[in-house]
Design an enzyme around this catalytic site. Structure first.
Site: not given
Length: 292
Positions: A146, A209, A245
């Site tokens: 991430d 995300k 996400k």
């Protein structure tokens, strides 16, 4: 890199906010339907600990919870005890990746370890340092990375620079999946959120995300609408499906169901799998278990 896709972006903020508010009023699920949606949510959770006081022992406990997210007696009552329900991934800092990999291996499960990297959470480190951190996390055994973008590139409209940074991060990830954190609460406008989403996908992100969870404003439904519409547009233009996400501030079972409903509404049922949808959460499981 297709900058022409960004040139005519206009976001009708009041309409987006109104649509997001309407989602909250949709009919509440009851009984077995609610339980089914909650178990679906569990399988899409990136179970996360990102604290300065993380230790090997609390990471081990997190990994046990990842393999056994819902009590066995509750799963038996729903006839779901033999369906192999686990969370989607365990997410930790790079320094804790080895602990998580070893704990999951000892538990005999194949849940992937995700690691935040690239100057998380502020992104205020040199690109060389970001790339080195990514490579180390992969070397330690992380199968998902991430990364976090440099917000300054978005705020200054330096789209080529943002593309190049994310592209190099994607290259450093190698075989690992890359989720690009936009830190939407710090991007200034919904139009910037859309543009940053597009650039991140063009540069090869497997997921986009919302947040690090460390900003003042994290995952919000209006931002989710914008990012999902960027994903849909990118899919129409390229045929590539990119995952979504939301992360940060998602603590209740009802909030989790609302996000699942929004994904179903905006992107369709095919996105409701761990391969294309994740929930970033640290305390969500406790409330889901209560509701189940």
């Amino acid at each position: 890199l297709e900058l022409g896709w960004l040139s005519k972006v206009y976001v009708n903020r009041p309409a987006v906010v109104k649509h997001a508010e309407e989602i909250k009023t949709w009919r509440t699920l009851k009984g077995n339907w609610q339980a089914a949606w909650l178990l679906k949510a569990v399988t899409c959770i990136d179970l996360t600990t990102l604290s300065g006081d993380d230790t090997a022992s609390n990471v081990h406990r997190l990994c046990f919870k990842a393999k056994h997210p819902i009590r066995e007696d509750l799963l038996k009552a729903l006839d779901m005890h033999d369906k192999g329900i686990t969370v989607a991934a365990v997410c930790v800092y790079p320094a804790r990746v080895t602990d998580a990999v070893n704990a999951l291996k000892a538990a005999g499960c194949n849940i992937p370890v995700a690691s935040v990297a690239a100057g998380f959470p502020s992104g205020q480190t040199p690109l060389e340092t970001k790339l080195a951190e990514i490579k180390l996390a992969v070397e330690y055994g992380a199968r998902e990375i991430d990364i976090v973008i440099s917000r300054s590139l978005v705020l200054a409209g330096q789209w080529e620079g943002l593309y190049e940074e994310i592209r190099q991060c994607r290259q450093a990830c190698g075989e690992a999946h890359m989720k690009t954190i936009l830190a939407t609460g710090e991007l200034g406008s919904l139009a910037n959120v859309y543009k940053a989403s597009m650039i991140a996908m063009m540069a090869g992100s497997d997921f986009i995300k919302t947040s690090t969870g460390k900003e003042v404003e994290n995952a919000t439904l209006p931002v989710g609408v914008i990012m999902m519409r960027a994903i849909k547009e990118f899919y129409w233009q390229t045929g590539n499906k990119v995952g979504f996400k939301p992360a940060g501030g998602i603590r209740t079972a009802q909030e989790a169901i609302t996000w699942l409903m929004l994904v179903k509404e905006e992107l369709g049922v095919e996105w409701l799998t761990p391969e294309l949808f994740r929930l970033g959460a640290s305390s969500l499981l406790e409330d889901i278990e209560k509701q189940v």
